[in-house]
Write a protein that holds these residues in place. Structure first.
Motif, PDB file in Angstrom:
ATOM      1  N   ALA A 106       0.832  -1.202   0.000  1.00 51.01           N
ATOM      2  CA  ALA A 106       0.000   0.000   0.000  1.00 51.01           C
ATOM      3  C   ALA A 106       0.874   1.264   0.000  1.00 51.01           C
ATOM      4  N   LYS A 107       1.922   1.248   0.825  1.00 45.56           N
ATOM      5  CA  LYS A 107       2.835   2.404   0.867  1.00 45.56           C
ATOM      6  C   LYS A 107       3.480   2.625  -0.502  1.00 45.56           C
ATOM      7  N   GLN A 108       3.883   1.539  -1.146  1.00 45.60           N
ATOM      8  CA  GLN A 108       4.523   1.654  -2.457  1.00 45.60           C
ATOM      9  C   GLN A 108       3.538   2.164  -3.508  1.00 45.60           C
ATOM     10  N   SER A 109       2.293   1.742  -3.418  1.00 44.52           N
ATOM     11  CA  SER A 109       1.287   2.195  -4.382  1.00 44.52           C
ATOM     12  C   SER A 109       1.082   3.706  -4.282  1.00 44.52           C
ATOM     13  N   CYS A 110       1.074   4.231  -3.070  1.00 41.46           N
ATOM     14  CA  CYS A 110       0.940   5.684  -2.898  1.00 41.46           C
ATOM     15  C   CYS A 110       2.151   6.404  -3.491  1.00 41.46           C
ATOM     16  N   GLN A 111       3.351   5.882  -3.246  1.00 35.15           N
ATOM     17  CA  GLN A 111       4.559   6.493  -3.802  1.00 35.15           C
ATOM     18  C   GLN A 111       4.529   6.471  -5.325  1.00 35.15           C
ATOM     19  N   ASP A 112       4.063   5.372  -5.909  1.00 37.39           N
ATOM     20  CA  ASP A 112       3.972   5.266  -7.361  1.00 37.39           C
ATOM     21  C   ASP A 112       2.997   6.299  -7.933  1.00 37.39           C
ATOM     22  N   ALA A 113       2.027   6.727  -7.117  1.00 30.42           N
ATOM     23  CA  ALA A 113       1.037   7.711  -7.555  1.00 30.42           C
ATOM     24  C   ALA A 113       1.477   9.140  -7.231  1.00 30.42           C
TER      25      ALA A 113
END
Length: 357
Positions: free
Chosen positions: A281-288
């Motif tokens: 989830a943390k990585q998905s936010c960073q990717d966005a």
């Protein structure tokens, strides 16, 4: 005459170094000439009146705000005089908490956290308003505007209130695990600060009902009750704020009441078909181009931006929550609010992300 009195009278008769007027003098007044010269003013016979806003001034985190302050003389003394203006932040009992800034003419100095954020606005002849830019959560409170002209010294108080929301917070390890200093830190970690009593009272008046006691910014422990019941002080006590009073800041442990203000950015929801672990989830936010949202940001988005999502999502502290503005079937209780699934060690969920605008 006694020897000491004789010496005093002789000194006065021979002329004192200081100017003399009715037994009073006022020396060492700051000036903005930078020449180190003493300037002396005498009582001018006019009454100095200082006025600020009688109503609170409302603002929010990250905004710019002006705290109005004007002064006048009765009777009017004509041309503008060089006066000294001092702004201070006060505690709830009106004792001084910290110096904000001092100004004389065009020369001014701000102090502490207000350096680079505060200046005096003098748009009119007798104005001494304080301008604070990039308002911080801890700027909420009372401010004294003090005007000094020679021997005359008058002041008035204005109340700055941030538009925000109070939310109770328990850490992952459970109820009543925080001393005062830990409570301060967990609120900061969630993009918030410990609430003060006025903020908790406002939240109670808007419907907050919470039976667990929590720290406030002044070191007291309190909790808000709308519906009296046995485990929450008894059924015979009227609704209100229950107080344990001041507690030991190191030894005693409770929950925390945190305060968060309106956001400068946006909170949005991301999901995958199979859900995500917390790290995913943390990585998905960073990717966005964002970061995983904190609890205070989710509460602020729910209250001020109308965020309504009936899907559970990860937050930065490892909790899983979702905000409901319009209650409906399969979305929790019949009242609006931020629902919590606690701190699951297993499971896959969506995520709430935060991005600055």
């Amino acid at each position: 005459l006694p020897l000491l009195l004789k010496a005093t009278l002789l000194g006065l008769a021979s002329g004192s170094y200081h100017p003399f007027y009715n037994g009073f003098y006022y020396n060492h007044i700051m000036n903005d000439n930078g020449d180190g010269q003493d300037k002396v003013d005498y009582f001018n016979g006019a009454k100095l009146v200082v006025e600020t806003s009688k109503d609170p001034v409302y603002s929010y985190n990250g905004a710019n705000v002006t705290l109005p302050c004007h002064y006048r003389y009765e009777p009017d003394l004509g041309p503008k005089r060089k006066i000294r203006v001092k702004w201070s932040k006060l505690r709830d009992d009106y004792t001084k908490e910290q110096d904000v800034m001092v100004a004389i003419g065009k020369t001014y100095m701000a102090f502490g956290d207000f350096k680079g954020r505060a200046h005096i606005r003098q748009a009119s002849r007798h104005e001494a308003s304080l301008v604070i830019s990039d308002v911080h959560l801890k700027d909420d409170g009372k401010y004294r505007c003090e005007v000094i002209d020679g021997l005359e010294d008058e002041s008035d108080v204005v109340d700055l209130r941030l538009q925000g929301i109070v939310f109770p917070y328990q850490p992952p390890r459970g109820q009543y695990r925080l001393n005062f200093h830990e409570a301060e830190q967990v609120c900061r970690d969630q993009g918030a600060i410990l609430a003060n009593f006025n903020q908790l009272f406002q939240a109670w008046s808007e419907g907050l009902d919470w039976c667990n006691a929590g720290w406030l910014a002044d070191g007291t422990v309190q909790y808000p009750i709308r519906l009296p019941r046995k485990p929450c002080g008894g059924v015979h006590l009227a609704p209100g704020i229950r107080s344990y009073g001041p507690r030991h800041r190191h030894l005693h442990r409770f929950d925390a009441f945190c305060f968060s203000s309106a956001l400068k950015g946006e909170v949005f929801y991301l999901d995958r078909l199979a859900g995500m672990t917390l790290e995913e989830a943390k990585q998905s936010c960073q990717d966005a181009g964002a970061e995983i949202a904190r609890v205070g940001q989710l509460y602020s988005a729910w209250k001020f931006l109308g965020l309504d999502r009936c899907n559970a999502g990860w937050l930065a502290d490892g909790s899983v929550r979702y905000p409901i503005v319009t209650p409906r079937a399969n979305c929790g209780p019949a009242e609006p609010g931020v629902r919590s699934f606690g701190f699951p060690t297993k499971g896959r969920f969506g995520v709430f992300c935060y991005r600055e605008r």
